[in-house]
Design a protein around this motif. Structure first.
Motif, PDB file in Angstrom:
ATOM      1  N   PHE A   1       4.464   5.073   3.668  1.00  0.00           N
ATOM      2  CA  PHE A   1       3.797   6.381   3.718  1.00  0.00           C
ATOM      3  C   PHE A   1       4.721   7.446   4.304  1.00  0.00           C
ATOM      4  O   PHE A   1       5.670   7.132   5.011  1.00  0.00           O
TER       5      PHE A   1
ATOM      6  N   ARG B   1       1.588   7.590  -2.856  1.00  0.00           N
ATOM      7  CA  ARG B   1       0.546   7.040  -3.733  1.00  0.00           C
ATOM      8  C   ARG B   1       0.510   7.798  -5.062  1.00  0.00           C
ATOM      9  O   ARG B   1       0.388   7.199  -6.140  1.00  0.00           O
ATOM     10  N   GLU B   2       0.648   9.137  -4.971  1.00  0.00           N
ATOM     11  CA  GLU B   2       0.624   9.932  -6.205  1.00  0.00           C
ATOM     12  C   GLU B   2       1.842   9.629  -7.082  1.00  0.00           C
ATOM     13  O   GLU B   2       1.744   9.600  -8.307  1.00  0.00           O
TER      14      GLU B   2
ATOM     15  N   PRO C   1       5.717  10.724   6.830  1.00  0.00           N
ATOM     16  CA  PRO C   1       5.373  11.050   8.229  1.00  0.00           C
ATOM     17  C   PRO C   1       3.952  11.606   8.293  1.00  0.00           C
ATOM     18  O   PRO C   1       3.535  12.370   7.418  1.00  0.00           O
ATOM     19  N   VAL C   2       3.237  11.229   9.338  1.00  0.00           N
ATOM     20  CA  VAL C   2       1.810  11.536   9.403  1.00  0.00           C
ATOM     21  C   VAL C   2       1.571  13.005   9.756  1.00  0.00           C
ATOM     22  O   VAL C   2       2.396  13.649  10.402  1.00  0.00           O
TER      23      VAL C   2
ATOM     24  N   ALA D   1       2.829  -1.352   4.123  1.00  0.00           N
ATOM     25  CA  ALA D   1       2.416   0.000   3.718  1.00  0.00           C
ATOM     26  C   ALA D   1       3.602   0.953   3.802  1.00  0.00           C
ATOM     27  O   ALA D   1       4.376   0.918   4.768  1.00  0.00           O
TER      28      ALA D   1
ATOM     29  N   LEU E   1       0.840  -1.200   0.000  1.00  0.00           N
ATOM     30  CA  LEU E   1       0.000   0.000   0.000  1.00  0.00           C
ATOM     31  C   LEU E   1       0.877   1.252   0.000  1.00  0.00           C
ATOM     32  O   LEU E   1       1.949   1.258   0.602  1.00  0.00           O
ATOM     33  N   TYR E   2       0.377   2.290  -0.671  1.00  0.00           N
ATOM     34  CA  TYR E   2       1.074   3.584  -0.662  1.00  0.00           C
ATOM     35  C   TYR E   2       0.062   4.663  -0.275  1.00  0.00           C
ATOM     36  O   TYR E   2      -1.096   4.612  -0.714  1.00  0.00           O
ATOM     37  N   PHE E   3       0.526   5.646   0.490  1.00  0.00           N
ATOM     38  CA  PHE E   3      -0.383   6.717   0.909  1.00  0.00           C
ATOM     39  C   PHE E   3       0.204   8.094   0.594  1.00  0.00           C
ATOM     40  O   PHE E   3       1.411   8.252   0.442  1.00  0.00           O
ATOM     41  N   ALA E   4      -0.708   9.068   0.531  1.00  0.00           N
ATOM     42  CA  ALA E   4      -0.369  10.497   0.376  1.00  0.00           C
ATOM     43  C   ALA E   4       0.503  10.686  -0.872  1.00  0.00           C
ATOM     44  O   ALA E   4       0.179  10.122  -1.921  1.00  0.00           O
ATOM     45  N   TRP E   5       1.595  11.444  -0.771  1.00  0.00           N
ATOM     46  CA  TRP E   5       2.346  11.732  -1.992  1.00  0.00           C
ATOM     47  C   TRP E   5       3.040  10.493  -2.546  1.00  0.00           C
ATOM     48  O   TRP E   5       3.360  10.444  -3.734  1.00  0.00           O
TER      49      TRP E   5
END
Lengths: 83, 149, 149, 83
Positions: free
Chosen positions: D77, D10-11, D79-80, D75, D4-8
């Protein structure tokens, strides 16, 4: 001079507010408390142990050695328990 | 600057208080609310009656708020304290603080509560099934002030 | 024990959240609410979009709440975090903590927020008139954790 | 294995989730990231600097030297930034 009592001190003195003529020899809060103790058994009970009493002069906290003058509003009350 | 001190026998509406604090337009709002404990906590408690020193109360709370504003970048502060007879689970006190920084909002609200507890002239009388008695001041409340020195 | 973790695109109702926390039956309730800053603060801000990692988010927040319960005598904790596109002045996050002791309520709420800020897998994308960009993590948020060590 | 990839990130990768066959030689997160960088220019950009990347194995935070196995959900990602 206006004297106010709150919480259990009011219950002891039997009054929330009284007007007095400031005797000439009374210069400090401690001397005022001493003088007021003579007014009734209830006053005596309320003002017996000044260590547990808080005082305000004109709605600001004051100390036992703070000076008082004829036009002041003096309040005696127990440590606060609001909030 | 959103700012208010209110001493009242009426309840407060937390939603409208919150909306007012949000109008300070900032990122963080912290609310403290004090409530009369319920009967599970003190089965004999029937009610709590709050007395205060009109005039001095408002002055003391305003002075506490001024000090909080000197210490933290707050853009909104509201303090509401109820007086009169309150039943278990009724609201007693509301302190709300708004700031751009969450730590400033937390600390200023905690600071105001600690000072309010020890400086604002309110007194609580507990009414139980056996009778009524004035609540004693607690040393832990005096101790709580030390961390702000 | 009143306890809940909610990740949702819907707004929260602070009054009903407060009533639920009050059902913990204790004397002190502390609420933190995070709000999208208004345009006065950042004139170019149009909206904020929040993305998260479903499943991990809930686990992380629950673990933070468990740690708070180990450290403070709390009897109610509610955490609500919104996701999706939010406009200026909209609510983002709610943390509520109820305890018999006001300092426990304050500290547990501040603790949960500090950990949520650095551990819970949410990401903010800022939408401005010039375009969109992901918000950078802030060192001050990492620093805020040190006081709980 | 699910990635899984999140935030930038993922982009950059152009996908939020992908299924891969874990190559035998890949044992750690660092090796997995190295392997994934070869999948596209976007993956290369997303996983170039692992110092700025956070990783979770089966929804728990993990380190670069944490080991991975075929059935894991991994995953990546930034830093939150919630709250």
């Amino acid at each position: 001079m206006r004297i106010l009592y709150f919480a259990w001190m009011r219950e002891h003195t039997g009054c929330s507010s009284e007007e007095i003529q400031l005797p000439e020899e009374v210069e400090t809060i401690a001397e005022l408390a001493e003088y007021l103790r003579g007014r009734s058994a209830g006053h005596e009970a309320a003002l017996r142990n000044m260590k547990t009493v808080r005082v305000a002069v004109n709605r600001r906290y004051a100390q036992l050695d703070s000076t008082v003058s004829a036009g002041d509003e003096i309040a005696f009350f127990p440590p606060v328990t609001g909030g | 600057m959103v700012e208010a001190v209110l001493i009242t026998d009426a309840d407060f509406d937390i939603a409208s208080e919150y909306e007012t604090l949000k109008q300070a337009g900032v990122g963080a709002v912290v609310i403290f609310s004090g409530v009369v404990r319920d009967n599970a906590d003190n089965p004999r408690l029937v009610a709590m009656t709050l007395e205060h020193y009109p005039g001095m109360t408002e002055m003391e709370i305003s002075a506490i708020i001024e000090e909080a504003k000197r210490r933290w970048p707050v853009s909104g502060v509201r303090v509401i304290h109820r007086v009169g007879r309150l039943l278990p689970e009724e609201n007693i006190v509301f302190v709300g603080s708004a700031s751009a920084h969450r730590q400033a909002a937390f600390e200023s609200a905690a600071f105001i509560m600690d000072y309010l507890k020890t400086k604002a002239p309110f007194w609580k009388k507990e009414e139980t099934e056996e009778g009524a008695n004035w609540v004693d001041a607690r040393e832990t409340d005096e101790d709580a002030l030390k961390r702000w020195e």
